[in-house]
Design an enzyme around this catalytic site. Structure first.
Site, PDB file in Angstrom:
ATOM      1  N   LEU A   1       6.375  -8.400  25.048  1.00 54.12           N
ATOM      2  CA  LEU A   1       7.719  -8.630  25.577  1.00 54.12           C
ATOM      3  C   LEU A   1       7.902  -8.155  27.015  1.00 54.12           C
ATOM      4  O   LEU A   1       9.018  -8.165  27.534  1.00 54.12           O
ATOM      5  CB  LEU A   1       8.759  -7.986  24.656  1.00 54.12           C
ATOM      6  CG  LEU A   1       8.741  -8.515  23.218  1.00 54.12           C
ATOM      7  CD1 LEU A   1       9.764  -7.783  22.363  1.00 54.12           C
ATOM      8  CD2 LEU A   1       8.950 -10.015  23.164  1.00 54.12           C
ATOM      9  N   CYS A   2       6.817  -7.769  27.680  1.00 54.23           N
ATOM     10  CA  CYS A   2       6.898  -7.370  29.092  1.00 54.23           C
ATOM     11  C   CYS A   2       7.007  -8.601  29.983  1.00 54.23           C
ATOM     12  O   CYS A   2       6.343  -9.607  29.757  1.00 54.23           O
ATOM     13  CB  CYS A   2       5.654  -6.581  29.502  1.00 54.23           C
ATOM     14  SG  CYS A   2       5.684  -4.874  28.995  1.00 54.23           S
ATOM     15  N   HIS A   3       7.812  -8.463  31.012  1.00 59.53           N
ATOM     16  CA  HIS A   3       7.929  -9.534  31.999  1.00 59.53           C
ATOM     17  C   HIS A   3       6.728  -9.504  32.948  1.00 59.53           C
ATOM     18  O   HIS A   3       6.299  -8.415  33.343  1.00 59.53           O
ATOM     19  CB  HIS A   3       9.197  -9.347  32.846  1.00 59.53           C
ATOM     20  CG  HIS A   3      10.459  -9.544  32.089  1.00 59.53           C
ATOM     21  ND1 HIS A   3      11.025  -8.549  31.325  1.00 59.53           N
ATOM     22  CD2 HIS A   3      11.263 -10.625  31.968  1.00 59.53           C
ATOM     23  CE1 HIS A   3      12.130  -9.009  30.774  1.00 59.53           C
ATOM     24  NE2 HIS A   3      12.301 -10.258  31.152  1.00 59.53           N
TER      25      HIS A   3
ATOM     26  N   MET B   1       5.897   0.328  32.215  1.00 56.80           N
ATOM     27  CA  MET B   1       4.828  -0.155  31.338  1.00 56.80           C
ATOM     28  C   MET B   1       3.547  -0.413  32.133  1.00 56.80           C
ATOM     29  O   MET B   1       2.443  -0.155  31.658  1.00 56.80           O
ATOM     30  CB  MET B   1       5.257  -1.424  30.599  1.00 56.80           C
ATOM     31  CG  MET B   1       6.386  -1.184  29.596  1.00 56.80           C
ATOM     32  SD  MET B   1       6.029   0.104  28.391  1.00 56.80           S
ATOM     33  CE  MET B   1       4.644  -0.591  27.543  1.00 56.80           C
ATOM     34  N   GLU B   2       3.696  -0.893  33.349  1.00 53.87           N
ATOM     35  CA  GLU B   2       2.524  -1.139  34.196  1.00 53.87           C
ATOM     36  C   GLU B   2       1.838   0.167  34.568  1.00 53.87           C
ATOM     37  O   GLU B   2       0.605   0.252  34.584  1.00 53.87           O
ATOM     38  CB  GLU B   2       2.936  -1.934  35.440  1.00 53.87           C
ATOM     39  CG  GLU B   2       3.283  -3.383  35.164  1.00 53.87           C
ATOM     40  CD  GLU B   2       4.615  -3.622  34.442  1.00 53.87           C
ATOM     41  OE1 GLU B   2       4.847  -4.758  34.010  1.00 53.87           O
ATOM     42  OE2 GLU B   2       5.431  -2.675  34.317  1.00 53.87           O
TER      43      GLU B   2
ATOM     44  N   ASP C   1     -15.467   4.447  27.957  1.00 55.76           N
ATOM     45  CA  ASP C   1     -16.511   3.430  27.813  1.00 55.76           C
ATOM     46  C   ASP C   1     -17.758   3.784  28.614  1.00 55.76           C
ATOM     47  O   ASP C   1     -18.878   3.649  28.131  1.00 55.76           O
ATOM     48  CB  ASP C   1     -15.985   2.065  28.260  1.00 55.76           C
ATOM     49  CG  ASP C   1     -17.041   0.981  28.120  1.00 55.76           C
ATOM     50  OD1 ASP C   1     -17.605   0.840  27.014  1.00 55.76           O
ATOM     51  OD2 ASP C   1     -17.313   0.285  29.120  1.00 55.76           O
TER      52      ASP C   1
END
Length: 160
Positions: A76-78, A114-115, A129
């Protein structure tokens, strides 16, 4: 009574928030987190002698790419026109950890928290990793937003 959860409509269905009515402002978010590891693993990173190469250099590029791809990962992120992503790493020998911090900026109608969080997490995952052959017990922790600026709600800073 309306819900403070903006990603749900009045029927409780998930939806993408409509930001069309919001003003474009300069928006900034800063996030951080860390990955704890064995002291020997931290030494490999510090000395640049990990088998896969420059761990922090690759993790920085991965973190930047993660910020740019957040809307592909979080449903739901733009998608946002990101104007800047800055990623820094700090070696914390006392805690045997690497701290990743990211600052993301845009000129837009919704924030970039969020970014920034995605950048941090992808940076830490990349460290895992690249070093997992030496240390499978690494722990990512304390990933959080430290501050945000811009928009109607103004500035916010995490309490320490």
């Amino acid at each position: 009574m309306s819900s403070p959860l903006t990603h749900f409509d009045s029927q409780g269905q998930a939806h993408m928030v409509d930001v069309a009515g919001k003003s474009e402002t300069h928006r900034v978010a800063r996030a951080a987190g860390r990955i704890r590891m064995q002291p020997g693993t931290l030494a490999l990173i510090a000395q640049g002698s990990a088998k896969k190469g420059d761990v922090l250099g690759v993790a920085r590029i991965a973190a930047i790419q993660g910020a740019k791809r957040t809307s592909d990962l979080i449903p739901l992120c733009h998608p946002l026109p990101i104007t800047r992503v800055a990623v820094e790493f700090e070696l914390d020998e006392a805690a045997s950890a690497v701290i990743c911090s990211a600052q993301v900026e845009t000129l837009g109608r919704t924030g970039v928290e969020m970014e920034a969080l995605t950048a941090v997490q992808i940076g830490l995952l990349t460290i895992y990793d690249m070093c997992k052959a030496a240390d499978r017990g690494m722990v990512m922790e304390q990933i959080r937003v430290l501050e945000k600026q811009g928009g109607k709600s103004g500035a916010w800073h995490a309490e320490i």
